[in-house]
Structure formats: structure tokens, C-alpha cells
Design a protein around this motif. Structure first.
Motif, PDB file in Angstrom:
ATOM      1  N   SER A   1       8.321  -1.983   9.119  1.00 44.54           N
ATOM      2  CA  SER A   1       8.009  -0.556   9.053  1.00 44.54           C
ATOM      3  C   SER A   1       6.632  -0.226   9.619  1.00 44.54           C
ATOM      4  O   SER A   1       6.335   0.933   9.896  1.00 44.54           O
ATOM      5  CB  SER A   1       8.093  -0.074   7.605  1.00 44.54           C
ATOM      6  OG  SER A   1       6.996  -0.570   6.843  1.00 44.54           O
ATOM      7  N   LEU A   2       5.782  -1.248   9.773  1.00 45.34           N
ATOM      8  CA  LEU A   2       4.430  -1.006  10.279  1.00 45.34           C
ATOM      9  C   LEU A   2       4.417  -0.651  11.747  1.00 45.34           C
ATOM     10  O   LEU A   2       3.444  -0.063  12.239  1.00 45.34           O
ATOM     11  CB  LEU A   2       3.556  -2.250  10.042  1.00 45.34           C
ATOM     12  CG  LEU A   2       3.248  -2.596   8.587  1.00 45.34           C
ATOM     13  CD1 LEU A   2       2.550  -3.942   8.502  1.00 45.34           C
ATOM     14  CD2 LEU A   2       2.401  -1.516   7.931  1.00 45.34           C
ATOM     15  N   GLY A   3       5.468  -1.026  12.455  1.00 51.23           N
ATOM     16  CA  GLY A   3       5.528  -0.734  13.876  1.00 51.23           C
ATOM     17  C   GLY A   3       4.627  -1.645  14.680  1.00 51.23           C
ATOM     18  O   GLY A   3       4.103  -2.649  14.189  1.00 51.23           O
ATOM     19  N   GLY A   4       4.412  -1.272  15.958  1.00 54.09           N
ATOM     20  CA  GLY A   4       3.594  -2.098  16.828  1.00 54.09           C
ATOM     21  C   GLY A   4       2.119  -1.787  16.696  1.00 54.09           C
ATOM     22  O   GLY A   4       1.683  -1.033  15.828  1.00 54.09           O
ATOM     23  N   GLY A   5       1.346  -2.391  17.561  1.00 51.23           N
ATOM     24  CA  GLY A   5      -0.090  -2.187  17.544  1.00 51.23           C
ATOM     25  C   GLY A   5      -0.804  -3.172  16.650  1.00 51.23           C
ATOM     26  O   GLY A   5      -0.177  -4.005  15.980  1.00 51.23           O
ATOM     27  N   GLU A   6      -2.123  -3.068  16.631  1.00 50.22           N
ATOM     28  CA  GLU A   6      -2.937  -3.988  15.838  1.00 50.22           C
ATOM     29  C   GLU A   6      -3.880  -3.270  14.873  1.00 50.22           C
ATOM     30  O   GLU A   6      -4.596  -3.922  14.124  1.00 50.22           O
ATOM     31  CB  GLU A   6      -3.767  -4.883  16.769  1.00 50.22           C
ATOM     32  CG  GLU A   6      -2.928  -5.817  17.632  1.00 50.22           C
ATOM     33  CD  GLU A   6      -3.781  -6.790  18.422  1.00 50.22           C
ATOM     34  OE1 GLU A   6      -5.020  -6.587  18.451  1.00 50.22           O
ATOM     35  OE2 GLU A   6      -3.228  -7.753  18.990  1.00 50.22           O
ATOM     36  N   SER A   7      -3.921  -1.964  14.877  1.00 44.40           N
ATOM     37  CA  SER A   7      -4.869  -1.235  14.046  1.00 44.40           C
ATOM     38  C   SER A   7      -4.595  -1.450  12.556  1.00 44.40           C
ATOM     39  O   SER A   7      -3.466  -1.268  12.078  1.00 44.40           O
ATOM     40  CB  SER A   7      -4.802   0.260  14.356  1.00 44.40           C
ATOM     41  OG  SER A   7      -5.619   0.976  13.446  1.00 44.40           O
ATOM     42  N   VAL A   8      -5.644  -1.836  11.845  1.00 44.84           N
ATOM     43  CA  VAL A   8      -5.535  -1.997  10.398  1.00 44.84           C
ATOM     44  C   VAL A   8      -5.270  -0.648   9.736  1.00 44.84           C
ATOM     45  O   VAL A   8      -4.743  -0.585   8.624  1.00 44.84           O
ATOM     46  CB  VAL A   8      -6.837  -2.646   9.853  1.00 44.84           C
ATOM     47  CG1 VAL A   8      -6.894  -2.593   8.341  1.00 44.84           C
ATOM     48  CG2 VAL A   8      -6.929  -4.095  10.320  1.00 44.84           C
ATOM     49  N   GLY A   9      -5.602   0.437  10.444  1.00 45.39           N
ATOM     50  CA  GLY A   9      -5.400   1.759   9.875  1.00 45.39           C
ATOM     51  C   GLY A   9      -3.972   2.024   9.440  1.00 45.39           C
ATOM     52  O   GLY A   9      -3.740   2.750   8.464  1.00 45.39           O
ATOM     53  N   ARG A  10      -2.984   1.419  10.126  1.00 45.40           N
ATOM     54  CA  ARG A  10      -1.587   1.650   9.742  1.00 45.40           C
ATOM     55  C   ARG A  10      -1.255   1.029   8.398  1.00 45.40           C
ATOM     56  O   ARG A  10      -0.296   1.437   7.744  1.00 45.40           O
ATOM     57  CB  ARG A  10      -0.643   1.142  10.837  1.00 45.40           C
ATOM     58  CG  ARG A  10      -0.558  -0.366  11.022  1.00 45.40           C
ATOM     59  CD  ARG A  10       0.127  -0.679  12.359  1.00 45.40           C
ATOM     60  NE  ARG A  10       0.641  -2.038  12.464  1.00 45.40           N
ATOM     61  CZ  ARG A  10      -0.094  -3.097  12.722  1.00 45.40           C
ATOM     62  NH1 ARG A  10      -1.399  -2.976  12.899  1.00 45.40           N
ATOM     63  NH2 ARG A  10       0.476  -4.291  12.815  1.00 45.40           N
ATOM     64  N   PHE A  11      -2.061   0.043   7.949  1.00 43.11           N
ATOM     65  CA  PHE A  11      -1.837  -0.548   6.627  1.00 43.11           C
ATOM     66  C   PHE A  11      -2.177   0.454   5.527  1.00 43.11           C
ATOM     67  O   PHE A  11      -1.639   0.374   4.418  1.00 43.11           O
ATOM     68  CB  PHE A  11      -2.692  -1.808   6.438  1.00 43.11           C
ATOM     69  CG  PHE A  11      -2.429  -2.902   7.431  1.00 43.11           C
ATOM     70  CD1 PHE A  11      -1.264  -2.938   8.187  1.00 43.11           C
ATOM     71  CD2 PHE A  11      -3.356  -3.911   7.629  1.00 43.11           C
ATOM     72  CE1 PHE A  11      -1.030  -3.949   9.103  1.00 43.11           C
ATOM     73  CE2 PHE A  11      -3.135  -4.924   8.545  1.00 43.11           C
ATOM     74  CZ  PHE A  11      -1.969  -4.949   9.292  1.00 43.11           C
ATOM     75  N   PHE A  12      -3.099   1.372   5.813  1.00 40.98           N
ATOM     76  CA  PHE A  12      -3.577   2.308   4.804  1.00 40.98           C
ATOM     77  C   PHE A  12      -2.613   3.478   4.575  1.00 40.98           C
ATOM     78  O   PHE A  12      -2.923   4.394   3.826  1.00 40.98           O
ATOM     79  CB  PHE A  12      -4.965   2.822   5.189  1.00 40.98           C
ATOM     80  CG  PHE A  12      -6.072   1.851   4.890  1.00 40.98           C
ATOM     81  CD1 PHE A  12      -6.864   2.001   3.757  1.00 40.98           C
ATOM     82  CD2 PHE A  12      -6.304   0.768   5.723  1.00 40.98           C
ATOM     83  CE1 PHE A  12      -7.876   1.094   3.475  1.00 40.98           C
ATOM     84  CE2 PHE A  12      -7.316  -0.141   5.451  1.00 40.98           C
ATOM     85  CZ  PHE A  12      -8.102   0.014   4.321  1.00 40.98           C
ATOM     86  N   LYS A  13      -1.444   3.443   5.194  1.00 41.66           N
ATOM     87  CA  LYS A  13      -0.411   4.431   4.892  1.00 41.66           C
ATOM     88  C   LYS A  13       0.312   4.059   3.605  1.00 41.66           C
ATOM     89  O   LYS A  13       1.138   4.820   3.107  1.00 41.66           O
ATOM     90  CB  LYS A  13       0.574   4.510   6.055  1.00 41.66           C
ATOM     91  CG  LYS A  13      -0.046   5.043   7.342  1.00 41.66           C
ATOM     92  CD  LYS A  13       0.967   5.051   8.474  1.00 41.66           C
ATOM     93  CE  LYS A  13       0.323   5.571   9.759  1.00 41.66           C
ATOM     94  NZ  LYS A  13       1.282   5.570  10.909  1.00 41.66           N
ATOM     95  N   ARG A  14       0.023   2.894   3.085  1.00 43.03           N
ATOM     96  CA  ARG A  14       0.604   2.411   1.827  1.00 43.03           C
ATOM     97  C   ARG A  14      -0.505   1.679   1.062  1.00 43.03           C
ATOM     98  O   ARG A  14      -1.666   1.707   1.452  1.00 43.03           O
ATOM     99  CB  ARG A  14       1.778   1.473   2.104  1.00 43.03           C
ATOM    100  CG  ARG A  14       1.401   0.246   2.926  1.00 43.03           C
ATOM    101  CD  ARG A  14       2.625  -0.514   3.406  1.00 43.03           C
ATOM    102  NE  ARG A  14       3.291   0.217   4.474  1.00 43.03           N
ATOM    103  CZ  ARG A  14       4.537   0.678   4.404  1.00 43.03           C
ATOM    104  NH1 ARG A  14       5.259   0.482   3.303  1.00 43.03           N
ATOM    105  NH2 ARG A  14       5.082   1.321   5.418  1.00 43.03           N
ATOM    106  N   ALA A  15      -0.179   1.047  -0.024  1.00 46.41           N
ATOM    107  CA  ALA A  15      -1.185   0.336  -0.822  1.00 46.41           C
ATOM    108  C   ALA A  15      -1.693  -0.888  -0.062  1.00 46.41           C
ATOM    109  O   ALA A  15      -0.942  -1.571   0.627  1.00 46.41           O
ATOM    110  CB  ALA A  15      -0.588  -0.091  -2.159  1.00 46.41           C
ATOM    111  N   VAL A  16      -2.987  -1.133  -0.180  1.00 43.81           N
ATOM    112  CA  VAL A  16      -3.619  -2.309   0.404  1.00 43.81           C
ATOM    113  C   VAL A  16      -4.105  -3.181  -0.756  1.00 43.81           C
ATOM    114  O   VAL A  16      -5.033  -2.811  -1.482  1.00 43.81           O
ATOM    115  CB  VAL A  16      -4.794  -1.922   1.323  1.00 43.81           C
ATOM    116  CG1 VAL A  16      -5.499  -3.173   1.838  1.00 43.81           C
ATOM    117  CG2 VAL A  16      -4.299  -1.073   2.491  1.00 43.81           C
TER     118      VAL A  16
END
Length: 306
Positions: A180-195
Motif C-alpha cells: 500500500s505504500l506504493g513506489g518511491g523512497e520518501s519516508v514521508g509516505r510512512f507517516f500516513k499511518r502509525a510509525v
């Protein structure tokens, strides 16, 4: 040859009272009673015809002569250990090791350390405490622990300190979340859910909050856990993405239950050390730190980071 009226138990009692600060604490550390400790020290003072300690209410202080003889006492105790080691009779060392470790050590290489320690010292009694590194550091400083296997940073230095191999971090997620995270490498996409990660004031926790501040991520998404092992079932159940030491999740990665999403940032390695109070430690404590160093030798990269 002079016939000695001094015993190793008397010297041991003297050393422990100084280290622990009270007769009661020394008795607890040596597994005996306060009257026994008092009797041993009184007998030692009588044999030497000196006063070693001032007995104040609730505490003790070294006399001038006591200060002079304390290091000699430690030398004799260490020499006794050295004699047994030279004779290959470490099984005669029936002492207690108060060992403090962090949860990561307990979950990864502690058993290997304890097995090797038992081979070297079969009759050594280990009393284990597992806690956060800052709590372990405090107990070591107060003399409540003999040896700490823990990660930095520290607020104070120990007189005995051996660098161990560092722990690297990885980002992990279960297969569904990883897709569900999709492509790319940005850590920012992790912050759409709990870290999910370490407790708040740890190296990784602080670094993650600093990253969120710099990049404008929602720090409210960071979920801290003082129990690292609790993060594993949470990330496995898909509650979020986790920043955890690789050694802790290696088994889940090998089994394919967790995945490594691409990321453009990772927390700095977690530096580990074996720490003890060298100025008062028996030889077996230093030897135990050597065993830890043999199991977890630092790599060249670790030395660059420390």
C-alpha cells in the motif's frame, strides 16, 4: 612465613562495605547477614590492629589507613582469582554477577553470552535485570549492577568500558502495508499511518522526531514503545511501519512475514558497550566483558561512528 589471621571473606566484606556504602547493602550483595559483615570487619581490624572504617549513623567512611589499605585489599582479592584462573579452577569461583542488559540484548545475543560465561565460570550465579539503558546506567553508577550490556549515549563514563558491535536499523512492514505504500523512497509516505519505534528518549526516537521536524512530517504519528518486542506483533498485524533494529526482526524477514520498504532515511546505528566499574570490579567481571567483546566484536565501521 608469617601465619596470617586474615581471611579472604574478611577482605571481601571490607571491599563490599566501601563499595555499597552500608553494612546492610554489603550483606545483601554478598548473600549474608549484617552481623556477619560486621563481625568479619571487626576481626580484620583486630588482626591488622587498625581502624578501617568510621561507623556513622546509616553509613560508613574510610579512615586514612582504610583508604591506604583498600587498594591492597582489592589487589589480594584479584590475586586470589588470578591464582584459580592460572590453575584452571574457575569452578571454584562461586560469586554473583549482577548483570543489566537492554531488551534488545535479551532478545538477540544474551543466550550466547550466558552459555559462554557458564563454560568459563560454571558456578557463577547471574542475577539478570532487563530495563531501559538509562535505568541500567543509573544502577551501574549506584553500584547496584556489576556489568551492563547496553547502548549509548550515556550521561557519565564508566571506568571500565568495552565497545561492542553496533546495531543497524531497518524500516519494516507486513506485506499488505508494504504494497500500500506504493513506489518511491520518501519516508514521508510512512507517516500516513502509525510509525512504530523505540521509547521516546532513545537514539532512534530522538532522531525520528528531529526528522519529522525538519521535513514537516506529523510527529503525532510516531508511536513509541518501551518494550521493543511489543512492536513486532503490532507491525505484523499491519498497525503501521516500524523503525527497529535489524537483529530484532531478522527472523521475520527471513520467513517473509515482514518486508523492507524503500526509504531515503534511516536512524544512525545503535552503539553498544560492555560497562563496569574497573576500579573495584573483581577479575571475573572484566573477563565477562571480554566474553561479550568476543561475541560482539566491533567492526571498523562501528569505530568510525563512535
Amino acid at each position: 612465613m608469617i601465619k596470617s589471621q586474615i581471611t579472604l571473606k574478611q577482605l571481601e566484606a571490607f571491599s563490599f562495605v566501601v563499595d555499597m556504602g552500608t553494612f546492610r547493602a554489603a550483606a545483601g550483595a554478598l548473600g549474608t547477614t549484617q552481623p556477619n559483615i560486621s563481625s568479619r570487619i571487626s576481626a580484620l581490624e583486630a588482626a591488622l590492629n587498625v581502624t578501617l572504617l568510621y561507623r556513622d549513623a546509616g553509613s560508613v567512611r574510610l579512615t586514612t589507613k582504610g583508604k591506604e589499605l583498600l587498594e591492597r585489599t582489592r589487589d589480594v582479592l584479584r590475586a586470589g582469582e588470578a591464582l584459580l584462573e592460572a590453575a584452571g579452577r574457575q569452578e571454584l569461583i562461586e560469586e554473583r554477577l549482577r548483570l543489566g542488559v537492554t531488551e534488545l540484548v535479551a532478545c538477540t545475543w544474551l543466550q550466547s553470552f550466558l552459555r559462554q560465561l557458564r563454560r568459563e565460570y560454571p558456578n557463577l550465579r547471574v542475577e539478570l535485570q532487563v530495563d531501559l539503558s538509562r535505568q541500567i546506567e543509573e544502577r551501574l553508577r549506584e553500584g547496584q549492577l556489576d556489568l551492563a550490556l547496553q547502548n549509548g549515549p550515556f550521561t557519565s563514563r564508566a571506568t571500565g568500558e568495552r565497545t561492542l558491535s553496533s546495531e543497524t536499523y531497518v524500516w519494516v512492514a507486513n506485506e499488505e502495508v508494504a504494497k500500500s505504500l506504493g513506489g518511491g523512497e520518501s519516508v514521508g509516505r510512512f507517516f500516513k499511518r502509525a510509525v512504530l519505534t523505540h521509547a521516546r528518549h532513545t537514539t532512534a526516537g530522538n532522531a525520528l522526531h528531529e526528522l519529522a521536524k525538519e521535513r514537516g512530517y506529523d510527529a503525532g504519528k510516531i508511536v513509541h514503545s518501551s518494550a521493543l518486542s511489543a512492536c513486532l506483533p503490532m507491525v505484523s498485524e499491519g498497525m503501521g511501519v516500524a523503525l527497529l533494529p535489524k537483529s530484532l526482526v531478522q527472523g521475520e524477514l527471513d520467513a517473509g512475514r515482514l518486508k523492507l520498504p524503500n526509504a531515503d532515511w534511516i536512524a544512525p546505528p545503535l552503539a553498544f558497550f560492555a560497562r563496569f566499574n574497573a576500579d573495584r570490579a573483581p577479575r571475573f567481571i572484566e573477563k565477562a566483558s571480554d566474553i561479550a567483546g568476543n561475541i560482539r566484536p566491533p567492526a571498523k565501521e562501528d569505530n568510525k561512528n563512535l
